[in-house]
Motif scaffolding. Structure first.
Motif, PDB file in Angstrom:
ATOM      1  N   ARG A   1     -14.856  17.066 -29.753  1.00 45.78           N
ATOM      2  CA  ARG A   1     -15.718  16.098 -29.067  1.00 45.78           C
ATOM      3  C   ARG A   1     -14.881  15.112 -28.265  1.00 45.78           C
ATOM      4  N   VAL A   2     -13.767  14.682 -28.833  1.00 47.49           N
ATOM      5  CA  VAL A   2     -12.900  13.734 -28.134  1.00 47.49           C
ATOM      6  C   VAL A   2     -12.339  14.354 -26.857  1.00 47.49           C
ATOM      7  N   GLU A   3     -11.952  15.624 -26.932  1.00 48.12           N
ATOM      8  CA  GLU A   3     -11.433  16.290 -25.733  1.00 48.12           C
ATOM      9  C   GLU A   3     -12.501  16.397 -24.650  1.00 48.12           C
ATOM     10  N   GLU A   4     -13.744  16.533 -25.049  1.00 50.62           N
ATOM     11  CA  GLU A   4     -14.828  16.553 -24.070  1.00 50.62           C
ATOM     12  C   GLU A   4     -14.955  15.210 -23.355  1.00 50.62           C
ATOM     13  N   LEU A   5     -14.543  14.143 -24.025  1.00 50.92           N
ATOM     14  CA  LEU A   5     -14.609  12.810 -23.436  1.00 50.92           C
ATOM     15  C   LEU A   5     -13.400  12.491 -22.559  1.00 50.92           C
ATOM     16  N   ARG A   6     -12.347  13.283 -22.647  1.00 55.13           N
ATOM     17  CA  ARG A   6     -11.107  12.953 -21.927  1.00 55.13           C
ATOM     18  C   ARG A   6     -11.297  12.870 -20.411  1.00 55.13           C
ATOM     19  N   PRO A   7     -11.956  13.857 -19.758  1.00 55.42           N
ATOM     20  CA  PRO A   7     -12.099  13.751 -18.289  1.00 55.42           C
ATOM     21  C   PRO A   7     -12.806  12.474 -17.854  1.00 55.42           C
ATOM     22  N   ARG A   8     -13.873  12.106 -18.554  1.00 56.74           N
ATOM     23  CA  ARG A   8     -14.593  10.882 -18.213  1.00 56.74           C
ATOM     24  C   ARG A   8     -13.707   9.660 -18.463  1.00 56.74           C
ATOM     25  N   THR A   9     -12.955   9.650 -19.545  1.00 56.10           N
ATOM     26  CA  THR A   9     -12.056   8.537 -19.838  1.00 56.10           C
ATOM     27  C   THR A   9     -10.982   8.415 -18.762  1.00 56.10           C
ATOM     28  N   ARG A  10     -10.466   9.558 -18.333  1.00 53.28           N
ATOM     29  CA  ARG A  10      -9.460   9.557 -17.272  1.00 53.28           C
ATOM     30  C   ARG A  10     -10.044   8.992 -15.971  1.00 53.28           C
ATOM     31  N   GLN A  11     -11.276   9.377 -15.666  1.00 48.41           N
ATOM     32  CA  GLN A  11     -11.936   8.867 -14.472  1.00 48.41           C
ATOM     33  C   GLN A  11     -12.100   7.348 -14.546  1.00 48.41           C
ATOM     34  N   VAL A  12     -12.537   6.849 -15.698  1.00 43.85           N
ATOM     35  CA  VAL A  12     -12.704   5.411 -15.883  1.00 43.85           C
ATOM     36  C   VAL A  12     -11.368   4.696 -15.726  1.00 43.85           C
ATOM     37  N   ALA A  13     -10.302   5.256 -16.310  1.00 42.11           N
ATOM     38  CA  ALA A  13      -8.985   4.632 -16.222  1.00 42.11           C
ATOM     39  C   ALA A  13      -8.536   4.502 -14.770  1.00 42.11           C
ATOM     40  N   HIS A  14      -8.735   5.551 -13.979  1.00 44.54           N
ATOM     41  CA  HIS A  14      -8.326   5.495 -12.576  1.00 44.54           C
ATOM     42  C   HIS A  14      -9.181   4.501 -11.799  1.00 44.54           C
ATOM     43  N   GLU A  15     -10.461   4.425 -12.108  1.00 46.46           N
ATOM     44  CA  GLU A  15     -11.323   3.443 -11.439  1.00 46.46           C
ATOM     45  C   GLU A  15     -10.859   2.022 -11.752  1.00 46.46           C
ATOM     46  N   LEU A  16     -10.510   1.783 -12.998  1.00 41.06           N
ATOM     47  CA  LEU A  16     -10.072   0.452 -13.391  1.00 41.06           C
ATOM     48  C   LEU A  16      -8.721   0.104 -12.753  1.00 41.06           C
ATOM     49  N   VAL A  17      -7.822   1.072 -12.697  1.00 38.66           N
ATOM     50  CA  VAL A  17      -6.533   0.822 -12.044  1.00 38.66           C
ATOM     51  C   VAL A  17      -6.732   0.616 -10.545  1.00 38.66           C
ATOM     52  N   ASP A  18      -7.669   1.345  -9.949  1.00 35.41           N
ATOM     53  CA  ASP A  18      -8.012   1.100  -8.547  1.00 35.41           C
ATOM     54  C   ASP A  18      -8.358  -0.377  -8.342  1.00 35.41           C
ATOM     55  N   GLY A  19      -9.196  -0.900  -9.226  1.00 37.53           N
ATOM     56  CA  GLY A  19      -9.597  -2.294  -9.125  1.00 37.53           C
ATOM     57  C   GLY A  19      -8.426  -3.243  -9.309  1.00 37.53           C
ATOM     58  N   MET A  20      -7.544  -2.918 -10.244  1.00 39.75           N
ATOM     59  CA  MET A  20      -6.375  -3.761 -10.480  1.00 39.75           C
ATOM     60  C   MET A  20      -5.458  -3.769  -9.259  1.00 39.75           C
ATOM     61  N   LEU A  21      -5.234  -2.603  -8.668  1.00 44.07           N
ATOM     62  CA  LEU A  21      -4.378  -2.522  -7.488  1.00 44.07           C
ATOM     63  C   LEU A  21      -5.000  -3.258  -6.305  1.00 44.07           C
ATOM     64  N   ALA A  22      -6.311  -3.148  -6.188  1.00 47.36           N
ATOM     65  CA  ALA A  22      -6.994  -3.835  -5.097  1.00 47.36           C
ATOM     66  C   ALA A  22      -6.905  -5.353  -5.255  1.00 47.36           C
ATOM     67  N   ALA A  23      -6.944  -5.826  -6.494  1.00 46.76           N
ATOM     68  CA  ALA A  23      -6.829  -7.259  -6.744  1.00 46.76           C
ATOM     69  C   ALA A  23      -5.447  -7.764  -6.367  1.00 46.76           C
ATOM     70  N   GLY A  24      -4.449  -6.876  -6.465  1.00 45.21           N
ATOM     71  CA  GLY A  24      -3.091  -7.245  -6.098  1.00 45.21           C
ATOM     72  C   GLY A  24      -2.362  -7.970  -7.211  1.00 45.21           C
ATOM     73  N   PRO A  25      -1.021  -7.875  -7.183  1.00 41.48           N
ATOM     74  CA  PRO A  25      -0.244  -8.553  -8.221  1.00 41.48           C
ATOM     75  C   PRO A  25      -0.141 -10.058  -7.938  1.00 41.48           C
ATOM     76  N   PRO A  26       0.001 -10.867  -9.006  1.00 43.94           N
ATOM     77  CA  PRO A  26      -0.039 -10.428 -10.402  1.00 43.94           C
ATOM     78  C   PRO A  26      -1.474 -10.201 -10.862  1.00 43.94           C
ATOM     79  N   ALA A  27      -1.658  -9.229 -11.724  1.00 43.65           N
ATOM     80  CA  ALA A  27      -2.973  -8.916 -12.266  1.00 43.65           C
ATOM     81  C   ALA A  27      -2.869  -8.874 -13.785  1.00 43.65           C
ATOM     82  N   ASP A  28      -3.955  -9.238 -14.433  1.00 46.22           N
ATOM     83  CA  ASP A  28      -3.983  -9.270 -15.902  1.00 46.22           C
ATOM     84  C   ASP A  28      -4.384  -7.891 -16.424  1.00 46.22           C
TER      85      ASP A  28
END
Length: 401
Positions: free
Chosen positions: A110-137
């Motif tokens: 079940r956890v492996e089934e969640l991995r692709p969605r988790t990976r997608q969320v992680a990239h979306e969140l990092v997108d937001g962090m990069l867009a905010a620019g450094p320094p970021a929390d």
């Protein structure tokens, strides 16, 4: 085998205030000279503390040590309030009955089934962090929202409510950060919130974990109403709180060990093993809790623990046991043999261990790929650490890249 002299005063515990991710050197001395020692937590009766890997495994895994026996006792604890019942205060078969109902949601498959969605969320969140620019929390942009989204998807909890239940969840890990009155208020609010969600599930059934728990209560009569509420609230709180804390802890450990961070960047295939080594190396717990009571006389660490006496364990100390982990105080992402106890052991082994592993793996692989030049944006001495909690963690983690 020896018995502690009756005149020996228990040591006050915790031994010291948490210092970042450093482990108090007294643990090493105890492992060597006095692996089972008498301590007194801020509240409750005196208790034995186990510090060696073998003894910690025994206390966590041997049926002669009971969590259920803590009910009705003046349990050693870090807060004035007694821990309420629930699955963490049960032994088999009652514990097994509750755990079995939710275990299938946390299987490796079940956890492996969640991995692709988790990976997608992680990239979306990092997108937001990069867009905010450094320094970021990192805590705000990645560490907090990712585990919350994952556990919300799994349970079927509206992610829009995250600010409320994340705040209430502090009561689960608070020692002194909240007053007893505020902690109880938060717990009551969390239980009331879960009760409302359960009522909605009865009107509009769903296929998520919360819906399955309601069906087990109503159709199969395998759960009492308060068991559904407590179990669901515990899964929601524990299912994100520790991972929210461990993500910045892991990144902090890597950035303050630049050779290991460089090694991981050069070899992303090391990520799964890196998660295991960081789980071993990072002393998440700021103190010990959840005493087990001896049901009979037990020899442990060369000492006789009498029937009815409580024992707590230091998983952080066990994970630095030199007899099990060569160069135990060194972070080594290529460590091959790693029987750490970071997720516990025995019947109370963390039910979400596979989920936490997956989330931590996804975070590290995403940061390696997207921010290979990640670094602290402030001097390490300026980082602010949480206090008054059962766990160690950063309030914020400003980073640049």
């Amino acid at each position: 085998m020896t018995e502690a002299p009756e005149t020996t005063a228990p040591q006050r515990y915790p031994f010291s205030e948490p210092d970042r991710l450093n482990l108090d050197p007294r643990y090493a001395r105890l492992r060597r000279d006095e692996p089972l020692t008498r301590i007194r937590l801020p509240y409750g009766e005196p208790v034995w503390l186990a510090t060696r890997h073998a003894d910690v495994r025994t206390v966590l895994g041997d049926a002669r040590f009971s969590r259920a026996a803590s009910v009705g006792r003046d349990e050693p604890r870090n807060t004035p309030r007694q821990q309420e019942g629930g699955i963490l205060s049960m032994d088999p078969p009652e514990h097994t009955r509750l755990r079995r109902l939710v275990a299938k949601a946390f299987t490796a498959r079940r956890v492996e089934e969640l991995r692709p969605r988790t990976r997608q969320v992680a990239h979306e969140l990092v997108d937001g962090m990069l867009a905010a620019g450094p320094p970021a929390d990192l805590v705000e942009h990645l560490a907090t929202p990712l585990p919350i989204r994952v556990i919300c998807d799994l349970l079927g909890v509206p992610v829009a409510d995250q600010d409320r239940f994340h705040t209430w969840s502090e009561a689960i890990v608070s020692t002194t950060s909240l007053s007893p009155e505020r902690a109880q208020e938060y717990i009551d609010s969390l239980f009331a919130y879960m009760g409302e969600l359960i009522a909605r599930r009865r009107e509009q059934p769903t296929d998520d974990l919360l819906g399955a728990m309601v069906r087990a209560r109503d159709a199969d009569d395998r759960l009492a109403e308060d068991e559904v509420v407590r179990l669901a609230a515990g899964l929601l709180a524990a299912g994100h709180e520790t991972t929210v804390t461990q993500i910045p802890n892991f990144v902090y450990a890597l950035l303050t060990h630049p050779d290991e961070w460089a090694r991981l960047r050069a070899r992303p295939d090391l990520v799964p093993g890196a998660v295991e080594e960081l789980t071993r190396f990072v002393p998440l717990g700021a103190t010990s809790a959840f005493a087990r009571y001896a049901l009979e006389d037990v020899e442990l660490g060369g000492v006789l623990v009498r029937a009815g006496e409580p024992v707590v364990v230091s998983i952080s100390s066990a994970n630095r046991d030199e007899t099990v982990f060569p160069e135990a105080d060194r972070l080594d992402l290529t460590r091959q043999v790693n029987p750490h106890l970071g997720f516990g052991h025995g019947v109370h082994h963390c039910i979400g261990a596979q989920l936490a592993r997956m989330e931590l793996q996804v975070v590290l692989e995403t940061l390696v790929a997207r921010t290979p030049d990640l670094r602290l944006a402030v001097p390490e001495s300026e980082l602010i650490w949480k206090s008054g909690l059962l766990v160690r963690g950063l309030v914020a983690m400003p980073v640049s890249w």
